[in-house]
Design an enzyme around this catalytic site. Structure first.
Site, PDB file in Angstrom:
ATOM      1  N   SER A 171       0.845  -1.188   0.000  1.00 50.23           N
ATOM      2  CA  SER A 171       0.000   0.000   0.000  1.00 50.23           C
ATOM      3  C   SER A 171       0.887   1.246   0.000  1.00 50.23           C
ATOM      4  O   SER A 171       1.966   1.257  -0.581  1.00 50.23           O
ATOM      5  CB  SER A 171      -0.945  -0.030   1.202  1.00 50.23           C
ATOM      6  N   SER A 172       0.474   2.288   0.685  1.00 43.22           N
ATOM      7  CA  SER A 172       1.230   3.539   0.740  1.00 43.22           C
ATOM      8  C   SER A 172       0.644   4.426   1.832  1.00 43.22           C
ATOM      9  O   SER A 172      -0.558   4.351   2.138  1.00 43.22           O
ATOM     10  CB  SER A 172       1.145   4.269  -0.607  1.00 43.22           C
ATOM     11  N   TYR A 185      -4.747   8.074  -6.882  1.00 40.07           N
ATOM     12  CA  TYR A 185      -3.754   7.144  -6.343  1.00 40.07           C
ATOM     13  C   TYR A 185      -4.029   6.825  -4.876  1.00 40.07           C
ATOM     14  O   TYR A 185      -4.012   5.657  -4.470  1.00 40.07           O
ATOM     15  CB  TYR A 185      -2.357   7.716  -6.505  1.00 40.07           C
ATOM     16  N   LYS A 189      -4.967   2.989  -3.014  1.00 36.81           N
ATOM     17  CA  LYS A 189      -4.266   2.354  -1.907  1.00 36.81           C
ATOM     18  C   LYS A 189      -5.190   2.160  -0.699  1.00 36.81           C
ATOM     19  O   LYS A 189      -5.061   1.175   0.043  1.00 36.81           O
ATOM     20  CB  LYS A 189      -3.029   3.168  -1.526  1.00 36.81           C
TER      21      LYS A 189
END
Length: 301
Positions: A171-172, A185, A189
């Site tokens: 993920s982020s 974006y 995630k």
């Protein structure tokens, strides 16, 4: 209460009883495995004995992926193949699994098992809200969200049935920090983290399912970010305990850029180490979690 007997394979030194390569005999599949975080994950899993299927997308990655596979085989004595499969194409994930089965199934019995899946492939394109288009939305969600779904669907018949499987989604911190330009974006995630929790329940008898959420990492993706974007992240990096640069230890480029960025990005092997931990037998009691592999850029809660 007696301790359960684990079914995961390992190579053991008979005299000392210590595990030499805890992932010996296992098969790991890493999407986006040609470079950056994916390649670092492939290396550490191979060093622990796992054979590798390296998924990559573009023709330009063909040579580097093949070289990496050959390097893993020669350096660690495992089997490794590179497979071109676009995670943004509905047929890509199934092609990746089929090719892996054709190469790794037992030649006599046909037995085939995927022990570890790393959903690492991802695309990102930062843009302000007013510039978001249906095309950019579809592209990022196709690769970052639909791709992992279709990959798991194709892999389901080949996952273990004893909870020994390991699935890790990359993920982020963008999933929760709301950076400018990441309408799409960041949403992909967040979706991946939500799917992590759902899959941890649905696949509970097959595998643990966790995610890690890196912050800035020294990869091509981070290198392509604008000075304005790095400036936006500066306060977070200044407050991250492990992202302060260390002269004489960290790359000179990171030391020079620290005034703009506020600190250094992670090295890819620092993320890979956390992922490898989640692939181990010792992580058997951890599932449905998002592990903060970001140097304190974002604390877990």
């Amino acid at each position: 209460m007696s301790r359960p007997v684990y079914q995961r394979a390992s190579s053991t030194n008979i005299r000392t009883g210590t595990a030499l390569r805890p992932l010996e005999g296992m098969l790991a599949l890493v999407t986006g495995g040609s470079r950056g975080i994916g390649a670092a994950i492939a290396r550490i899993l191979a060093s622990k004995g796992a054979s590798l299927v390296l998924g990559y997308t573009s023709d330009s990655s063909s040579e580097v992926s093949s070289r990496l596979a050959s390097s893993l085989e020669s350096s660690y004595g495992v089997k490794a193949i590179a497979v071109q499969a676009d995670m943004g194409n509905p047929q890509g994930p199934a092609h990746l699994i089929t090719t892996a089965k054709n190469r790794f199934a037992h030649p006599r019995t046909g037995k085939f098992q995927i022990d570890i899946i790393i959903n690492n492939a991802g695309v990102a394109k930062n843009m302000p809200l007013e510039e978001v288009t249906a095309e950019t939305f579809t592209q990022q969600y196709a690769v970052n969200v639909l791709g992992p779904i279709l990959l798991l669907q194709a892999a389901l018949p080949f996952l273990p049935n004893d909870r020994s499987g390991r699935i890790v989604n990359i993920s982020s911190v963008s999933s929760s920090l709301g950076f400018h330009g990441q309408t799409v974006y960041g949403g992909t995630k967040a979706a991946l983290e939500s799917m992590t929790r759902t899959w941890s329940r649905e696949l509970a008898e097959r595998a643990t399912v966790n995610a890690v959420n890196p912050g800035p990492v020294a990869t091509d993706m981070y290198g392509s970010t604008s000075p304005e974007f790095q400036q936006q992240m500066k306060p977070f990096m200044q407050n991250a305990p492990l992202q302060r640069v260390r002269e004489g230890l960290d790359d000179e480029e990171f030391v020079k850029n620290a005034e703009l960025a506020g600190g250094r990005p992670a090295y890819d092997h620092e993320i890979a180490g956390v992922v490898a931990m989640l692939c181990s037998e010792d992580s058997a009691w951890c599932t449905g979690s998002v592990i903060s592999a970001n140097g304190g850029f974002k604390f877990s809660y």
